[in-house]
Enzyme design. Structure first.
Site, PDB file in Angstrom:
ATOM      1  CD  GLU A 166      -3.157  -0.725   2.129  1.00 59.07           C
ATOM      2  OE1 GLU A 166      -3.429   0.438   2.489  1.00 59.07           O
ATOM      3  OE2 GLU A 166      -3.690  -1.733   2.615  1.00 59.07           O
ATOM      4  CB  CYS A 215      -0.580  -7.735   3.773  1.00 60.33           C
ATOM      5  SG  CYS A 215      -1.527  -7.167   2.345  1.00 60.33           S
TER       6      CYS A 215
END
Length: 432
Positions: A159, A267
Site C-alpha cells: 500500500e 497483509c
C-alpha cells in the site's frame, strides 16, 4: 490466442483496482465488479474510495478513455469473461475460517454455462494453503466447471505503491495443475510485462505458500528490528546507528528494517495467521509467524509501560496520538498499531485524542469506535504526552515551541525517529 480477451476483475480494493487499471492502461477492455453500490457509483464518476498515490490519476485516465467499466456483480458478466481475476478475501477475519458463499456463487455462474473456449480464473488475493483446491472442487461440481482453467497468481503489492508494484513487479508467481491452465494468462502477461521480469511456475499449493511465506518473512524482519530497538531503548543506546550498522550488511539490507510501532495493515498480520490455517492434516505450526506476532504485541506493552513510567497513572491523562494509518501517507487504518494503542490507553483510563490527516474528522475508527479530532492543535491541546502513531511527513515538521504552548506536559514518544531529538530537548521536551 484471443487478440483481445474479455477481462473481468472481481473486487475493487487495492489489488483489484491496481490490476484492472494496469490492464486498462495497456489498452485492454476491463470490467471491474464490486458488490458495494456506493463504491461502484463513486468509481463510475472517476473517484477512488481510498487513498493510493499514483493510482487515482491512472484510474481517472482509464475511466475517461472508457477502457474500464465498474459494475455490480451479475451472472452475465461472468459468463462472458475470458479471463477472470478474483481479488476478494476468502477468509472471515473474525474467526479466520474460510467463507465460500461468494465463491460458490461465482463457481455456479462460471461453470453453469457451456463455452466453446473455457475461461481462465486467476486467484490474486492471499488465501490459506489449499484454498485453490477447494475452489477447484466447487467448479467441478457445476455442469461445465471441469473445463474451467484455474491459476493462482498472488499479488505482492505494498500500500502506498500498489499501482507501481503492479506495473513493475519484481517477479511473477503462477501456480497451476497443468501447463495449459496458464496459457491464456501467460499470453496476456507477455503483452503487458517485459521479458526481464522472472516468472516462476509451480503447483497451486506452492504458489499459495510462496505468498504467505514472503509476508511472514517480512513480518519477522520487522519484529526483529523492533525487538533490537526495544532493548536499545531500555539501555539508552543509539538506535539509528544500530539499525544502520546491521542493515548496511548487504546480506541483510535496510528494506523492511525500520523501527516504529510494529507492523500492521491488512497483509502481514493476516498472513501470519493464515499460514497456520492450512487446509490439511499435517498439523504443522510455523513458529516464526507466531513469534513475529508475539513481538509485535509486546511492543505496545513496552510503550504503555514507558508512558506509565513518565506520567505515573494513565487514568485521566490526555494522550495525543498523531496518525492512525498503519503506514505513512495513506488512509488505511486496518490492523493499525496506533489504533490498538489508542484502545489500550482508553482501557487504562486515559483520554485519547487521535488525529489522522488523511481521514475526515467526522469519521470514527471502527475498532473501538474511536473519534478523530479536527486538527493537530486540537489533538495536542492539554495533552500530557503525544505519541507519533504514523510517520507521516507532516509530523516530522512538528514544532516543539508551538507544541509546548498547547500541551500540559512535555513528553513525546517517537519510536519512528522522525523528530529532531536535540531540537525538542532544547525546548524542555523528553522524547522517549
Amino acid at each position: 490466442m484471443l487478440s483481445k480477451p474479455n477481462i473481468l476483475v472481481v473486487g475493487a480494493g487495492y489489488v483489484g483496482l491496481a490490476t484492472a487499471v494496469h490492464l486498462a492502461a495497456k489498452k485492454f477492455q476491463v470490467t471491474v465488479t464490486e458488490k458495494n453500490h456506493a463504491t461502484v457509483d463513486s468509481l463510475k464518476r472517476g473517484k477512488l474510495h481510498f487513498r493510493e498515490p499514483g493510482l487515482a490519476q491512472a484510474f481517472k485516465r482509464t475511466i475517461d478513455a472508457k477502457r474500464l467499466n465498474p459494475v455490480l456483480p451479475s451472472k452475465n458478466i461472468f459468463e462472458e469473461a475470458d479471463l477472470i481475476f478474483i481479488a476478494i478475501d476468502s477468509v472471515d477475519r473474525s474467526d479466520w475460517r474460510m467463507r465460500l458463499t461468494a465463491f460458490e456463487r461465482m463457481a455456479n455462474w462460471i461453470g453453469g454455462s457451456k463455452r466453446r473456449t473455457p475461461p481462465t480464473i486467476v486467484l490474486k488475493s492471499t488465501n490459506v494453503v489449499g484454498f485453490a483446491d477447494q475452489f477447484r472442487s466447487l467448479l467441478d461440481q457445476t455442469p461445465y466447471g471441469a473445463r474451467v482453467r484455474l491459476v493462482v497468481n498472488p499479488e505482492f503489492l505494498r500500500e502506498g505503491s500498489a499501482y507501481q508494484d503492479t506495473a513493475k513487479p519484481w517477479r511473477i508467481i503462477i501456480g497451476r495443475h497443468h501447463k495449459r491452465d496458464a496459457t491464456r494468462l501467460l499470453d496476456l502477461y507477455r503483452r503487458v510485462y517485459p521479458k526481464s521480469i522472472p516468472i516462476v511456475q509451480t503447483d497451486l499449493k506452492s504458489a499459495e505458500l510462496i505468498k504467505l511465506a514472503s509476508n511472514v518473512y517480512l513480518a519477522h524482519r520487522l519484529a526483529f528490528i523492533h525487538e533490537i530497538t526495544d532493548f536499545a531503548r531500555m539501555e539508552q543506546l543509539d538506535i539509528t546507528s544500530i539499525q544502520q550498522g546491521i542493515g548496511q550488511d548487504k546480506r541483510i539490507g535496510l528494506d523492511y528494517f525500520t523501527p516504529g510501532l510494529g507492523f500492521g495493515g491488512s497483509c502481514l498480520p493476516k498472513d501470519c495467521r493464515l499460514i497456520n490455517s492450512a487446509e490439511g492434516e499435517s498439523g504443522f505450526t510455523f513458529e516464526t509467524a507466531l513469534t513475529a506476532m508475539n513481538i509485535n504485541d509486546r511492543l505496545l506493552e513496552y510503550l504503555m509501560a514507558n508512558l506509565k513510567y513518565h506520567l505515573g497513572s494513565l487514568k485521566g491523562k490526555k494522550i495525543a496520538i498523531l496518525g492512525a494509518a498503519f503506514k505513512p501517507e495513506i488512509d488505511d487504518v486496518r490492523g493499525s498499531q496506533a489504533v490498538k494503542l489508542a484502545n489500550h490507553l482508553r482501557r487504562a483510563g486515559a483520554k485519547v485524542n487521535v488525529y489522522e490527516p488523511f481521514l475526515p474528522h467526522t469519521k470514527k475508527i471502527i475498532k473501538g469506535d474511536i473519534p478523530l479530532v479536527h486538527n493537530l492543535d486540537e489533538a495536542l491541546k492539554g495533552a500530557s504526552a503525544f505519541v507519533i502513531g504514523t510517520a507521516h511527513q507532516q509530523f516530522a515538521r512538528l514544532q516543539p515551541n508551538h507544541s509546548a504552548k498547547l500541551m500540559k506536559k512535555r513528553i513525546g514518544v517517537d519510536y519512528f525517529g522522525i523528530l529532531n531529538r536535540k531540537k525538542w530537548e532544547k525546548t524542555g521536551f523528553e522524547i522517549v
